[in-house]
Design a protein around this motif. Structure first.
Motif, PDB file in Angstrom:
ATOM      1  N   ARG A  24       0.832  -1.208   0.000  1.00 56.20           N
ATOM      2  CA  ARG A  24       0.000   0.000   0.000  1.00 56.20           C
ATOM      3  C   ARG A  24       0.865   1.256   0.000  1.00 56.20           C
ATOM      4  O   ARG A  24       0.596   2.212  -0.731  1.00 56.20           O
ATOM      5  N   ASP A  54      -3.553   5.328   0.686  1.00 51.51           N
ATOM      6  CA  ASP A  54      -2.211   4.809   0.392  1.00 51.51           C
ATOM      7  C   ASP A  54      -1.196   5.944   0.292  1.00 51.51           C
ATOM      8  O   ASP A  54      -0.056   5.823   0.760  1.00 51.51           O
ATOM      9  N   SER A 114       2.516   1.675  -3.365  1.00 52.74           N
ATOM     10  CA  SER A 114       1.510   2.181  -4.314  1.00 52.74           C
ATOM     11  C   SER A 114       1.230   3.657  -4.072  1.00 52.74           C
ATOM     12  O   SER A 114       1.035   4.431  -5.010  1.00 52.74           O
ATOM     13  N   LYS A 155       0.820   8.066  -5.852  1.00 53.24           N
ATOM     14  CA  LYS A 155      -0.456   8.778  -5.697  1.00 53.24           C
ATOM     15  C   LYS A 155      -0.296  10.008  -4.811  1.00 53.24           C
ATOM     16  O   LYS A 155      -1.281  10.528  -4.292  1.00 53.24           O
TER      17      LYS A 155
END
Length: 265
Positions: free
Chosen positions: A65, A80, A68, A72
């Motif tokens: 997470r 996340d 990832s 983002k």
């Protein structure tokens, strides 16, 4: 390096790296009890690589997470991304303080048996105070950037040998009101970028001196540290479902007294 020495160092480091009991205290106690020489920088790096692999495997879902989330960060409201950013923020203080300490040369000055004995004892009592007085109302999903920075500042104290990196970050998390299991979980996740940063710094020194024998010893040490750390993590996370951190505090007090006895006699 004798295989028994490698195995002992790896197992001690692996078990104590993530338990809030101070791995440095145990590594100082080991030669006093066995008469063995210091394991050296190469093995230090190797056992940290092993423990890093263990914590990544154990918390693989959270690690995935966070990884990832690095992609983002433009949308910081995403859970996340918030986790990834929190880990970055929590790591910055200890990296800056660690560099200052190393460049100033004070890092070696702090590695005395007396210092480790006092920090093992005192910060064990601080852990007890924080664990008993802290509320249990927050989970890892409540981890804010402000809490990440606060825990990161607590983690700076771990640069003093004997403090215990996991112990002091758990202390900070419990003081902020995180549940015991969640406090340990956040502390373990914070260890990943911290170990990576310290490993990279030490690794630069190690590469220049690495040879075939050292590479073999490193592989053995890393493997034993990996399995020992994995077992220790499994034990601690299961135990926290039913007990507090008090057993670790009692152990730290006993260890601190032993180390202070060695230091002053």
């Amino acid at each position: 390096m004798p295989i028994l020495h490698l195995v002992l160092v790896a197992i001690v480091q692996g078990i104590t790296e993530f338990l809030p009991v101070s791995s440095s205290g145990h590594l100082i106690l080991l030669p006093n009890l066995t008469g063995l020489d210091d394991q050296g920088l190469v093995i230090d790096v190797a056992v940290h690589v092993g423990t890093l692999g263990a914590v990544i495997l154990y918390f693989r879902k959270d690690v995935a997470r966070a990884f990832s989330g690095l992609f983002k960060l433009a949308t910081p409201d995403h859970p996340d991304a918030r986790l990834a950013l929190g880990l970055i923020i929590a790591t910055v203080p200890v990296v800056i303080a660690g560099l200052i300490l190393k460049l100033s040369g004070y890092d070696e000055a702090l590695r005395s048996v007396a210092v480790v004995g006092w920090t093992t004892l005192v910060f064990g009592l601080v852990l007890y105070w924080s664990d008993q007085s802290g509320k249990q109302e927050k989970t890892a999903s409540d981890w804010s950037l402000k809490d990440a920075l606060t825990m990161g500042l607590w983690q700076v104290l771990a640069l003093i040998p004997g403090t215990s990196r996991s112990g002091i970050t758990i202390t900070g998390a419990r003081q902020l009101g995180y549940e015991r299991g969640e406090a340990a979980r956040l502390a373990m996740l914070m260890s990943i970028p911290t170990i990576l940063a310290s490993g990279a710094l030490l690794g630069i020194e190690v590469v220049a001196t690495m040879d075939g024998g050292a590479a073999r010893d490193s592989a053995i040490a890393a493997a034993f540290a990996f399995f020992a750390a994995l077992l220790a993590l499994h034990f601690m996370m299961r135990l926290l479902k039913s007990v507090s951190f008090t057993p670790y505090v009692i152990y730290r007090i006993a260890l601190g007294i032993v180390l202070l006895t060695i230091a002053y006699t």
